[in-house]
Design a protein around this motif. Structure first.
Motif, short mmCIF file in Angstrom:
data_model
loop_
_atom_site.label_atom_id
_atom_site.label_comp_id
_atom_site.label_asym_id
_atom_site.label_seq_id
_atom_site.Cartn_x
_atom_site.Cartn_y
_atom_site.Cartn_z
N LYS A 30 -13.52 -2.43 -15.36
CA LYS A 30 -13.94 -2.40 -13.97
C LYS A 30 -14.49 -3.76 -13.58
O LYS A 30 -15.04 -4.48 -14.42
N ALA A 31 -14.33 -4.10 -12.30
CA ALA A 31 -14.77 -5.41 -11.84
C ALA A 31 -15.47 -5.30 -10.49
O ALA A 31 -15.38 -4.28 -9.81
N THR A 32 -16.20 -6.35 -10.14
CA THR A 32 -16.93 -6.35 -8.87
C THR A 32 -15.98 -6.49 -7.67
O THR A 32 -16.28 -6.01 -6.58
N THR A 33 -14.85 -7.15 -7.87
CA THR A 33 -13.91 -7.41 -6.78
C THR A 33 -12.51 -6.97 -7.17
O THR A 33 -12.05 -7.28 -8.27
N ASN A 34 -11.85 -6.27 -6.27
CA ASN A 34 -10.48 -5.80 -6.54
C ASN A 34 -9.49 -6.90 -6.16
O ASN A 34 -8.98 -6.94 -5.04
N ASN A 35 -9.22 -7.79 -7.11
CA ASN A 35 -8.26 -8.86 -6.85
C ASN A 35 -6.82 -8.44 -7.11
O ASN A 35 -5.88 -9.12 -6.69
N SER A 36 -6.63 -7.33 -7.83
CA SER A 36 -5.28 -6.91 -8.20
C SER A 36 -4.44 -6.54 -6.98
O SER A 36 -3.21 -6.56 -7.04
N ILE A 37 -5.09 -6.21 -5.89
CA ILE A 37 -4.36 -5.82 -4.68
C ILE A 37 -3.72 -7.03 -3.99
O ILE A 37 -2.81 -6.89 -3.17
N ILE A 38 -4.17 -8.23 -4.34
CA ILE A 38 -3.65 -9.45 -3.72
C ILE A 38 -2.18 -9.68 -4.09
O ILE A 38 -1.36 -10.06 -3.26
N GLY A 39 -1.83 -9.45 -5.36
CA GLY A 39 -0.48 -9.71 -5.85
C GLY A 39 0.62 -9.06 -5.03
O GLY A 39 1.55 -9.75 -4.58
N PRO A 40 0.57 -7.74 -4.84
CA PRO A 40 1.62 -7.08 -4.06
C PRO A 40 1.75 -7.63 -2.64
O PRO A 40 2.85 -7.72 -2.09
N LEU A 41 0.61 -8.03 -2.04
CA LEU A 41 0.67 -8.59 -0.69
C LEU A 41 1.32 -9.97 -0.70
O LEU A 41 2.03 -10.35 0.24
N LEU A 42 1.09 -10.75 -1.76
CA LEU A 42 1.73 -12.06 -1.86
C LEU A 42 3.24 -11.92 -2.01
O LEU A 42 4.01 -12.73 -1.48
N ILE A 43 3.68 -10.89 -2.72
CA ILE A 43 5.12 -10.62 -2.84
C ILE A 43 5.69 -10.27 -1.47
O ILE A 43 6.72 -10.81 -1.03
N TRP A 44 5.03 -9.33 -0.80
CA TRP A 44 5.44 -8.92 0.55
C TRP A 44 5.48 -10.12 1.49
O TRP A 44 6.44 -10.32 2.24
N MET A 72 9.84 -9.09 -7.84
CA MET A 72 9.88 -10.55 -7.97
C MET A 72 8.89 -11.03 -9.02
O MET A 72 7.79 -10.49 -9.14
N LYS A 73 9.28 -12.04 -9.75
CA LYS A 73 8.40 -12.63 -10.75
C LYS A 73 7.42 -13.60 -10.09
O LYS A 73 7.67 -14.14 -9.01
N ALA A 74 6.33 -13.85 -10.80
CA ALA A 74 5.27 -14.70 -10.27
C ALA A 74 5.78 -16.07 -9.83
O ALA A 74 5.43 -16.57 -8.76
N LYS A 75 6.63 -16.70 -10.65
CA LYS A 75 7.13 -18.03 -10.33
C LYS A 75 7.95 -18.04 -9.04
O LYS A 75 7.87 -18.97 -8.25
N GLU A 76 8.74 -16.99 -8.84
CA GLU A 76 9.56 -16.90 -7.62
C GLU A 76 8.67 -16.78 -6.38
O GLU A 76 8.92 -17.42 -5.35
N VAL A 77 7.64 -15.93 -6.50
CA VAL A 77 6.74 -15.71 -5.38
C VAL A 77 5.99 -17.00 -5.04
O VAL A 77 5.91 -17.42 -3.87
N TYR A 78 5.47 -17.65 -6.07
CA TYR A 78 4.73 -18.90 -5.87
C TYR A 78 5.63 -19.97 -5.24
O TYR A 78 5.21 -20.69 -4.33
N LYS A 79 6.87 -20.05 -5.70
CA LYS A 79 7.80 -21.06 -5.21
C LYS A 79 8.03 -20.92 -3.71
O LYS A 79 8.07 -21.92 -2.98
N ILE A 80 8.16 -19.68 -3.24
CA ILE A 80 8.40 -19.45 -1.81
C ILE A 80 7.19 -19.92 -0.99
O ILE A 80 7.33 -20.65 -0.01
#
Length: 213
Positions: free
Chosen positions: A95-109, A1-9
């Motif tokens: 590298k970053a202090t916080t792993n925010n990239s893991i949030i995206g897949p959960l938002l899709i789910w 799913m694209k970002a716009k679709e996920v956000y819309k839901i």
């Protein structure tokens, strides 16, 4: 799913609380990722409440994965999950202090789960925070600091809560983090009860002390 679709839901399911959904993590959904850790998608059993209370909002301040999964579990009780993550992702190979990239897949789910549910627009909200937002430890100066704080404007005012019959807020976390405490103190001052649970015990009313630097 694209970002716009996920956000819309998420937005369409947000009802009267949708104005507090933060778009930042949705934008990152379309960004290439590297070394994404394996996620054990599941809907946890909620132990601290067994039904929706129309006068009670919930704030989950757990790791991003746990927060979203628990938010979906509470949606099955009728609560409207509202993600208020504000962290950005670093450039690829950084590298970053916080792993925010893991949030995206959960938002899709989560979007796919929410799509199957019918939630009344004026049901009470469950706000989803990432407790990892406060990770600010940098081993070297080259590490990207993408930590963040939650501010009063990230949550409804006490007026809005009361207008929509919310007189109690349950905080589900391992501890009351200082950025959230400042906001809760103001709610408390304005006659909104604050309750706390670690996720296993029944929520109990707590008294928030005024934060002093």
């Amino acid at each position: 799913m694209k970002a716009k679709e996920v956000y819309k839901i998420w937005y369409e399911k947000g009802g009267i609380w949708k104005g507090w959904i933060r778009p930042v993590p949705f934008i990152g959904i379309d960004t290439p990722k590297e070394n994404l850790e394996v996620i054990d998608y599941h809907i946890p059993k909620i132990k601290y409440i067994n039904k929706m209370f129309h006068d009670t909002a919930i704030i989950i301040d757990e790791s991003g994965v746990d927060s979203i999964e628990e938010g979906i579990a509470l949606a099955h009780l009728g609560y409207i999950p509202i993600p208020i993550f504000n962290g950005t992702n670093p450039s690829i190979h950084s590298k970053a202090t916080t792993n925010n990239s893991i949030i995206g897949p959960l938002l899709i789910w989560g979007a796919l789960k929410l799509k199957e549910m019918k939630l009344n627009k004026d049901n009470p909200p469950v706000f989803l925070l990432d407790s990892n937002r406060l990770h600010r430890y940098k081993i070297t100066s080259s590490i990207f600091d993408n930590s963040w704080d939650v501010y009063p404007q990230d949550l409804p005012t006490h007026h809005y809560f009361k207008k929509n019959n919310i007189t109690k807020i349950i905080v589900r976390s391992n501890q009351l983090n200082k950025d959230l405490k400042k906001i809760l103190y103001q709610y408390q001052k304005n006659k909104i009860d604050i309750l706390f649970t670690n996720g296993y015990e029944e929520p109990k009313k707590v008294k928030i002390k005024k934060y002093r630097k």
